[in-house]
Design a protein around this motif. Structure first.
Motif, mmCIF file in Angstrom:
data_model
loop_
_atom_site.group_PDB
_atom_site.id
_atom_site.type_symbol
_atom_site.label_atom_id
_atom_site.label_comp_id
_atom_site.label_asym_id
_atom_site.label_seq_id
_atom_site.Cartn_x
_atom_site.Cartn_y
_atom_site.Cartn_z
ATOM 1 N N MET A 35 -25.262 0.718 -7.947
ATOM 2 C CA MET A 35 -24.068 -0.117 -7.801
ATOM 3 C C MET A 35 -23.614 -0.573 -9.179
ATOM 4 S SD MET A 35 -24.840 -2.315 -4.351
ATOM 5 C CE MET A 35 -26.559 -2.572 -4.720
ATOM 6 N N VAL A 36 -22.314 -0.389 -9.401
ATOM 7 C CA VAL A 36 -21.731 -0.827 -10.672
ATOM 8 C C VAL A 36 -20.584 -1.765 -10.349
ATOM 9 C CG1 VAL A 36 -20.604 -0.078 -12.797
ATOM 10 C CG2 VAL A 36 -22.341 1.387 -11.733
ATOM 11 N N SER A 37 -20.688 -3.008 -10.792
ATOM 12 C CA SER A 37 -19.601 -3.952 -10.505
ATOM 13 C C SER A 37 -18.507 -3.825 -11.566
ATOM 14 C CB SER A 37 -20.139 -5.384 -10.441
ATOM 15 O OG SER A 37 -20.573 -5.763 -11.731
ATOM 16 N N SER A 38 -17.361 -4.448 -11.285
ATOM 17 C CA SER A 38 -16.199 -4.287 -12.174
ATOM 18 C C SER A 38 -16.469 -4.865 -13.562
ATOM 19 C CB SER A 38 -14.973 -4.948 -11.543
ATOM 20 O OG SER A 38 -15.296 -6.293 -11.221
ATOM 21 N N ASP A 39 -17.412 -5.839 -13.659
ATOM 22 C CA ASP A 39 -17.704 -6.414 -14.980
ATOM 23 C C ASP A 39 -18.809 -5.646 -15.725
ATOM 24 O OD1 ASP A 39 -19.845 -7.094 -13.475
ATOM 25 O OD2 ASP A 39 -19.797 -9.245 -13.893
ATOM 26 N N GLY A 40 -19.238 -4.495 -15.177
ATOM 27 C CA GLY A 40 -20.211 -3.665 -15.897
ATOM 28 C C GLY A 40 -21.660 -3.987 -15.573
ATOM 29 N N ALA A 41 -21.905 -4.837 -14.544
ATOM 30 C CA ALA A 41 -23.284 -5.119 -14.140
ATOM 31 C C ALA A 41 -23.785 -3.970 -13.260
ATOM 32 C CB ALA A 41 -23.352 -6.440 -13.388
ATOM 33 N N VAL A 42 -24.947 -3.443 -13.603
ATOM 34 C CA VAL A 42 -25.472 -2.272 -12.897
ATOM 35 C C VAL A 42 -26.736 -2.652 -12.139
ATOM 36 C CG1 VAL A 42 -26.467 0.044 -13.180
ATOM 37 C CG2 VAL A 42 -24.517 -0.668 -14.590
ATOM 38 N N SER A 43 -26.800 -2.198 -10.901
ATOM 39 C CA SER A 43 -27.998 -2.429 -10.108
ATOM 40 C C SER A 43 -28.482 -1.078 -9.588
ATOM 41 C CB SER A 43 -27.653 -3.379 -8.957
ATOM 42 O OG SER A 43 -28.700 -3.356 -8.025
ATOM 43 N N ILE A 44 -29.764 -0.771 -9.855
ATOM 44 C CA ILE A 44 -30.305 0.532 -9.463
ATOM 45 C C ILE A 44 -31.514 0.330 -8.570
ATOM 46 C CG2 ILE A 44 -31.496 2.606 -10.343
ATOM 47 C CD1 ILE A 44 -29.682 2.273 -12.857
#
Lengths: 163, 317
Positions: A35-44
């Motif tokens: 998951m990549v949020s619009s502010d560039g936070a990535v969750s794997i």
């Protein structure tokens, strides 16, 4: 996928399984969530081939390192998920071909249990396609068993779902 | 398709041209015997290595290390199993004969498994020094190995052993950054394991070494040993540890060289009369007998539930 998602996905795919150099963990089916949020936070979210695998920390560190170096990633969270359980159906066709070609490793298409139920159908030898006999349901790790080909006499490790 | 060669010269030129020998080929008996002995030694060493690792499962500190030791134990026995299978396929000894010879002290296994692993830091030194030396030897065999079945299995073993070594390295760095007691314990372990690790490479290769000539080994023992010394002396020094070798010196180019090596301890391990040989061998035999019920259970399952469409599974040894 937007460009950032694609770049993050490519970074995860650049990580190889430590015991099969050249085999991407994505092709092995370890990537479950990205998951990549619009502010560039990535969750794997990753899943292990079996929960006691000693390589988890090593793989997690490698994924973290690869994704951190992607431009515009502002935050990163890499976790090992308890579910779903990994099965061999997650291994890509390319990865299966590569395992057979480069490591003489076959992939068991059935879901065997050494404890109960009928024995799975014989796995074909990666060298000559002859159905092999099981030597041991327990190979070098919980996700592998050992088979033997009576035709070309190759000793073969078979990647399988962990019982 | 089985191949045959007119003469040993023909066979050797086949090997010199990068030829790979397969099990069904009519290889010369000398080659078959030499390769078999080499693989049997490797298989025995994996078996004894697995037992060393198993000893440490209950004593390993921390869950993460314990998981790694559990997995490594299974890895080593898995390697032994695969190697015994390809050795047995060469038709010289069955797997059972090889195991019986091992448990009766009639065959060899690597020198490092003739010493006692006294402490957890010994176990780390084994994973770091011994595994790296064994890996360097295996890589040199894999690079140019002319026996196909061994070459294919070595590729997987090397990838897995490389991972073991990284675990050893992690643990070593943790100890190096630890308390004075931890550092002193690890230094004592280096002092105990340095020479056996160095001796693992064996004495200088003889000019007529057949394993080199037949492309089983790709490099001379002394070359591998020198390279290992060159890598590990600066590495251990960089963490502030010392090497128990008064003759250790640097040449004008800054390369490290070990002092004279006493080969007597190695000869003793070859004769199965090393410091811990007797206990190790009797432990291995006891372990085998204690686990008979597991094999019996597996065999009875194989009898009662044959695989669909296949002949009876062979799980016997």
């Amino acid at each position: 996928m937007n460009p950032l998602e694609a770049a993050v996905h490519a970074a995860v795919a650049s990580v190889d399984d430590p015991e099969y150099p050249g085999l991407s963990i994505v092709d092995l089916g370890l990537l479950e969530q990205l998951m990549v949020s619009s502010d560039g936070a990535v969750s794997i979210g990753l899943i292990p081939t079996f929960s006691g695998c000693p390589a988890l920390r090593h793989i997690g560190d490698a994924v973290t390192q690869a994704v951190q170096s992607v431009d515009n990633v502002t935050a990163l969270d890499v976790v090992w998920l308890a579910t779903p359980a990994w099965t061999i159906s997650r291994v890509s066709a390319e990865a299966k071909a590569m395992l057979a070609r480069d490591f003489t490793v076959a992939v068991d298409v059935a879901l065997p249990s050494p404890h109960s139920g009928p024995r799975p159908a014989p796995v074909p030898c990666p060298m000559c396609a002859t159905p092999m006999t099981v030597q041991s349901m327990f190979g070098t790790s919980r996700c592998r068993s050992i088979h033997h080909c009576s035709s070309c006499s190759e000793s073969v490790e078979v990647l399988r779902s962990s019982p | 398709m089985a191949r045959a060669w007119e003469s040993i010269q023909d066979f050797e030129s086949f090997l010199d041209n990068g030829g790979i020998v397969e099990r069904t080929d009519a290889m010369p008996d000398e080659f078959r015997n030499a390769v078999f002995r080499f693989i049997e030694l490797h298989a025995n060493s994996e078996q004894m290595g697995g037992l060393t690792e198993r000893d440490w499962i209950p004593r390993t500190p921390g869950l993460r290390h314990k998981m790694a030791v559990l997995a490594k134990t299974q890895d080593e026995f898995g390697h032994a199993h695969l190697l015994y299978m390809i050795a047995a396929d060469m038709g010289i000894k069955t797997r059972r004969q090889m195991l019986e010879d091992l448990f009766a002290g009639r065959s060899r296994f690597h020198n490092v498994f003739h010493y006692r692993v006294e402490t957890w830091t010994d176990q780390v030194a084994v994973a770091f020094l011994v595994d790296s030396a064994a890996l360097a030897s295996q890589q040199a065999v894999f690079k140019n190995c002319s026996y196909g079945p061994y070459r294919r299995i070595l590729k997987r073993i090397i990838a897995e052993e490389g991972f073991h070594m990284r675990l050893g390295e992690d643990r070593m760095m943790k100890l190096a950054a630890g308390t004075e007691t931890q550092r002193a314990m690890f230094q004592a372990s280096i002092d105990r394991w340095w020479w056996p690790s160095l001796q693992l490479f064996g004495p200088d290769s003889k000019p007529n070494d057949l394993l080199l000539r037949w492309h089983i080994k790709s490099e001379r023992n002394e070359v591998l040993r020198a390279r290992w010394v060159q890598k590990f002396v600066p590495l251990l020094h960089s963490y502030g540890f010392t090497i128990p070798d008064d003759g250790l010196h640097q040449d004008d180019d800054g390369r490290w060289h070990a002092g004279p090596i006493d080969w007597e301890p190695l000869k003793k391990t070859f004769a199965n009369v090393g410091p811990d040989s007797e206990r190790r061998i009797s432990d291995a035999a006891a372990h085998w007998h204690e686990t008979t019920w597991v094999r019996t259970a597996l065999e009875s399952r194989a009898d009662t539930q044959p695989a669909a469409g296949s002949t009876k599974s062979n799980v016997s040894v």
